[in-house]
Each structure stands twice: as C-alpha cells, then as structure tokens.
Write an enzyme that holds these catalytic residues in place. Structure first.
Site, PDB file in Angstrom:
ATOM      1  N   GLU A  83      35.553  41.403  41.991  1.00 38.94           N
ATOM      2  CA  GLU A  83      35.975  39.997  41.893  1.00 38.94           C
ATOM      3  C   GLU A  83      36.753  39.609  43.133  1.00 38.94           C
ATOM      4  O   GLU A  83      37.647  40.344  43.558  1.00 38.94           O
ATOM      5  CB  GLU A  83      36.912  39.746  40.689  1.00 38.94           C
ATOM      6  CG  GLU A  83      36.249  39.722  39.350  1.00 38.94           C
ATOM      7  CD  GLU A  83      37.237  39.436  38.214  1.00 38.94           C
ATOM      8  OE1 GLU A  83      38.263  38.762  38.448  1.00 38.94           O
ATOM      9  OE2 GLU A  83      36.959  39.907  37.102  1.00 38.94           O
ATOM     10  N   GLU A 108      40.270  45.254  34.571  1.00 43.04           N
ATOM     11  CA  GLU A 108      41.702  45.000  34.741  1.00 43.04           C
ATOM     12  C   GLU A 108      42.545  45.405  33.529  1.00 43.04           C
ATOM     13  O   GLU A 108      43.151  44.555  32.870  1.00 43.04           O
ATOM     14  CB  GLU A 108      41.950  43.525  35.067  1.00 43.04           C
ATOM     15  CG  GLU A 108      41.261  43.054  36.324  1.00 43.04           C
ATOM     16  CD  GLU A 108      41.728  41.667  36.779  1.00 43.04           C
ATOM     17  OE1 GLU A 108      42.489  41.013  36.046  1.00 43.04           O
ATOM     18  OE2 GLU A 108      41.337  41.245  37.882  1.00 43.04           O
TER      19      GLU A 108
HETATM   20  C1  FCB Z   1      40.894  38.055  36.901  1.00 45.11           C
HETATM   21  C2  FCB Z   1      40.027  38.151  35.676  1.00 45.11           C
HETATM   22  C3  FCB Z   1      38.941  37.110  35.613  1.00 45.11           C
HETATM   23  C4  FCB Z   1      39.405  35.775  36.132  1.00 45.11           C
HETATM   24  C5  FCB Z   1      40.075  35.909  37.464  1.00 45.11           C
HETATM   25  C6  FCB Z   1      40.545  34.615  38.083  1.00 45.11           C
HETATM   26  O1  FCB Z   1      42.145  38.571  36.594  1.00 45.11           O
HETATM   27  O2  FCB Z   1      39.420  39.411  35.602  1.00 45.11           O
HETATM   28  O3  FCB Z   1      38.484  37.037  34.284  1.00 45.11           O
HETATM   29  O4  FCB Z   1      40.198  35.152  35.196  1.00 45.11           O
HETATM   30  O5  FCB Z   1      41.175  36.780  37.372  1.00 45.11           O
END
Ligand code: FCB
Length: 453
Positions: free
Chosen positions: A360, A156
């Site tokens: 994620e 990110e």
């Molecule tokens: C993302 C991050 C991760 C976590 C999630 C909830 O932005 O990559 O580390 O904090 O959100």
C-alpha cells in the site's frame, strides 16, 4: 508487479447478503460518534454487486496485480464451523475474473473484519481466535488454492491490536493496554498457524507474506533517540521480532513490564510464528516525529491517527508525537517520499534475504469531478515522487518485487468514513458511477511504458 489494492469492508457493501455474518466493523460503525458522519460500510462501493464491471475497470487500467481481502464473515458467518458456500463463490468469481483478464490475484485473509461472534468471546485478546483463524485459512486455502498463488495473512496487525484494543479508534473500539498487547501476540500466532494451513491446503506454487505498516521515525530533540527506540520496539520490532527472528525484543518486554509479563506467550508459540515467508508486504504513507514528553509543556499528539481518548502506545504513553513539516495530504499526513526510500533500504539491511513488496502507498486529497474527469494533480505528484523513491531504493540494492497503489476505488476510510478519498478511481456514492482520475490514467501509462510518466 504493479497494481492496486482494496479491502473487503471498505468496498463490498452487501453486508446482509450471501449469508454474510456481522463483523466488528458493522457493530462499531453502528455506534454514533465512532465514524465521521455516521457512515458505515453497509453499501460502500457496492462492489459486491458490481464485480464484473469493476473487473473490467481494472482491466482497462492495465493492472498487473490486484490485492483484495476476503471477508471472514462471508466465509464463516459466526467465525467457526462449516463454510458458507455463497461467500466462497463470490471470491471464486473475483479470482476467476482476475485470471481471465491476466491480473494476478493477491489475497489477504484478514483486513480487519473479524466476525462479531468471535469478538463476543474475546476477539484478539483470546487465544482461541488464532485457532479459529487457522481453520478459516484452511477453508480458503482449499477453495482458492488451485488458482491463487500469492497470499497475505494479515494486513497491518499494528492497527488491529493498538487501534482496535488500545486507542479505540478502530473496531472493536476497546481501550485496554493489556488487551492491545495480548492482541499483538494472538494476531501473530494466527499468522503462523494460518501459514501452516495455507501451505497444507494450497496447491499452486504460491508465495506467502504478511503486510506490516512501519513507523519511519524521526526527531532531533535530545530525547528523540529514546522515543524512537520505544516506538520502534512497540510498532515495528514487536512484529518483525517474532515473525522474522523468532523472538520478542527484550526492550519491548521491559517497556511494557508495568502492564504485563507476557505470560500469554506460551512455549512453542514463537516457533509457530517464526515461519519462512516469500516477501514482506510494506505499507507506507508518511513519517512520524517523536520525543519524550517533559510532562509540563502542552503536549502534541500528532501521530496521524484519529484521537479518540485511548492510547495506541501501551507502556510508552509519554512519547510525544510532534507536528511534522508539510506538505500534507487531506488526512493531515506529511508527504515524505524519502521516508519510503529510507524504510525500504533499512528493511533490506535488517532482512537481507527477504524480498519486499509495497502493498500500500497512496494519498487522500479533495477530488472533484469536472466534465467527466478528475484532475488530481496532487495525487499524481505524490505517486510520482514515491515511485521515484522506490526506484532509488532499488538502485541501492533493495529487492523490491511489486508496488500496489492504495486504492483502486474511493472507499470507506475506517473512522473517517467516506470523507477521505484515496482512490485512483473516483466513486460517486449517490450513483455509484466510477470515474478514472488522472492518477489512474497516470498509473496505466506507467505500467504500459515501464517508466515514470
Ligand atoms: C491503511 C489500511 C487501508 C487504508 C489505508 C489508508 O492503514 O490498511 O485499509 O485505510 O491505510
């Protein structure tokens, strides 16, 4: 591959052990007011000391893959120079432990813990940091490259650049629009340089990737189309453009012309950034609804990020982020599985040859341990609906190769500290006792039976 994900600063603790240097998150979280409850990652999940039992936990959950990140300041305490052997060995033990249990390691080089020494010389606003990152990548590639066959450069970069240097909600907490845009570029330069170094040093037949957090944009106001275009340029295409097409979007350059002429993009940079990757990592949590602010009515600022004063939207500060329909997670993020399907389909239309991995997806809710169990029905429902959405995307032709749930453990949720729990395993921060939540059991069944429980 189905599994789970974590990040170094969020779980490891042991910030002064094994020769680790300070990171920008140590410095940022030490400043009162930056993190809810004054929390820091100093102890976190104490994963550094509980490596073996956490590996057994992953094994008992039946994970096929585990996405972790490497703390740069464990490898190079001051961000340059000779590697710190103890740091390398820690990740060596992690990787060996995963392989011994049949779990595929997915290593991320950068999940936000920049060595503080490099921030002191400009951080991501400085081009030099990208060159230091390439050296770090070569060290890690040479050490773990005989065992790790799946690599991600950055997690990110949107957050690193715009929250770190624009809004100030994340470390290093700077609030300078120009610094944010320079960081957008230097992070991507770092990605390109690091990929070259990994390819040179890794000896497995590895897959390489980068993980982006996309903004899935909605809005039906008369001005929403313009607002969506702006945020798509700044948040999404600012990264997919250089990395996957070899150019910055023309409209991004126009939208930000009042801040910079982008002269920090030097000849040859885009060739370095535009490297072949084997899959694109996609992080998805919720959608974003926008319109242009009329300058008069009370302005909403519901972009899902901690509001700390600075803007994460350089050049597009006049976009209004509207409150979205629920239901919500405890982050206040709206639950919208259709957004995941839409995103995956859209990416595979934009980049037809590029496989995708959900690196994620998950949710924070208020969890409670009762008689040794955590009945997190809302998280189970969230995951079930998002896995179903991913499945619908696959049925529509998306080449989706994996799904990694955020997160294995409750952990340090950046500016929110320990107040938000994303784990499929509950962590009692007083005792460090781990309790598998119902969502963890649910994921185990999903992996075993290969159908939605
Ligand atoms: C993302 C991050 C991760 C976590 C999630 C909830 O932005 O990559 O580390 O904090 O959100």
């Amino acid at each position: 591959m189905i599994g789970s994900a974590t990040a170094s600063y969020q779980i490891e603790g042991a910030v002064n052990e094994g020769g680790r240097g300070a990171s920008i998150w140590d410095a940022f979280s030490a400043i009162p007011g930056n993190i809810v409850n004054g929390d820091t990652g100093a102890i976190a999940d104490d994963h550094y000391h509980r490596l073996e039992s956490d590996l057994d936990l992953m094994s008992s959950l039946g994970l096929e893959a585990y996405r972790f990140s490497i703390a740069w300041p464990r490898i190079q305490p001051l961000g340059s120079g000779e590697p710190n052997q103890a740091g390398l060995e820690f990740y060596g033990r992690l990787v060996d432990g995963l392989l011994a249990r049949g779990i595929r390691p997915i290593a991320t080089l950068y999940h936000w813990d920049l060595p503080q020494a490099l921030e002191d010389t400009g951080g991501w606003t400085s081009r030099e940091t990208a060159y230091r990152f390439a050296e770090y990548a070569a060290i890690v590639g040479a050490y773990l490259g005989d065992r790790v066959d799946c690599w991600t450069t950055l997690n990110e970069p949107w957050c690193s650049a715009y929250l770190g240097y624009g809004s100030g909600a994340h470390a290093p907490g700077r609030t300078e629009p120009l610094a944010a845009l320079k960081s957008v570029h230097h992070l991507q330069l770092a990605h390109g340089l690091a990929l070259r170094e990994l390819r040179r040093t890794v000896s497995t037949d590895a897959e390489y990737s980068v993980t982006l957090n996309f903004h899935v944009l909605r809005g039906d106001d008369a001005t929403s189309a313009e607002a969506k275009r702006r945020i798509d340029a700044l948040a999404n295409r600012a990264f997919t453009g250089p990395m996957l097409r070899g150019e910055y979007p023309a409209d991004l350059l126009e939208d930000t012309a009042g801040i910079t002429d982008w002269a920090f993009v030097l000849p040859g940079d885009l060739e370095i950034i535009h490297q072949e990757i084997d899959f694109l990592g996609v992080n998805y949590y919720s959608t974003t609804t926008v319109r242009m602010w009329d300058g008069a009515s009370p302005r909403e600022n519901a972009d899902g990020h901690k509001d700390v004063g600075g803007s994460p939207w350089p050049g597009s500060e006049n976009v209004e982020f509207q409150t979205q329909a629920g239901p919500y997670t405890s982050m206040g993020w709206n639950i919208a599985p259709d957004g995941l399907e839409e995103l995956l389909v859209s990416l595979s239309e934009q980049f037809p040859e590029l496989p995708l991995v959900i690196t994620e997806n998950g949710a924070a809710f208020e969890d409670a341990v009762e008689d040794g169990a955590v009945h997190d029905d809302e998280r189970v429902d969230y995951l079930r609906r998002h896995f179903a959405a991913a499945h619908r995307a696959m049925a529509r032709g998306v080449d989706l190769r994996g799904y990694l749930v955020w997160s294995l453990l409750d952990n340090f949720e950046w500016g929110y500290g320990y107040s938000k729990r994303f784990g499929i395993v509950h962590v009692d921060y007083d005792t460090q006792v781990r309790t598998v939540k119902d969502s963890g059991l649910w994921l185990t069944t999903l992996i075993r039976e290969r159908r939605l429980p």
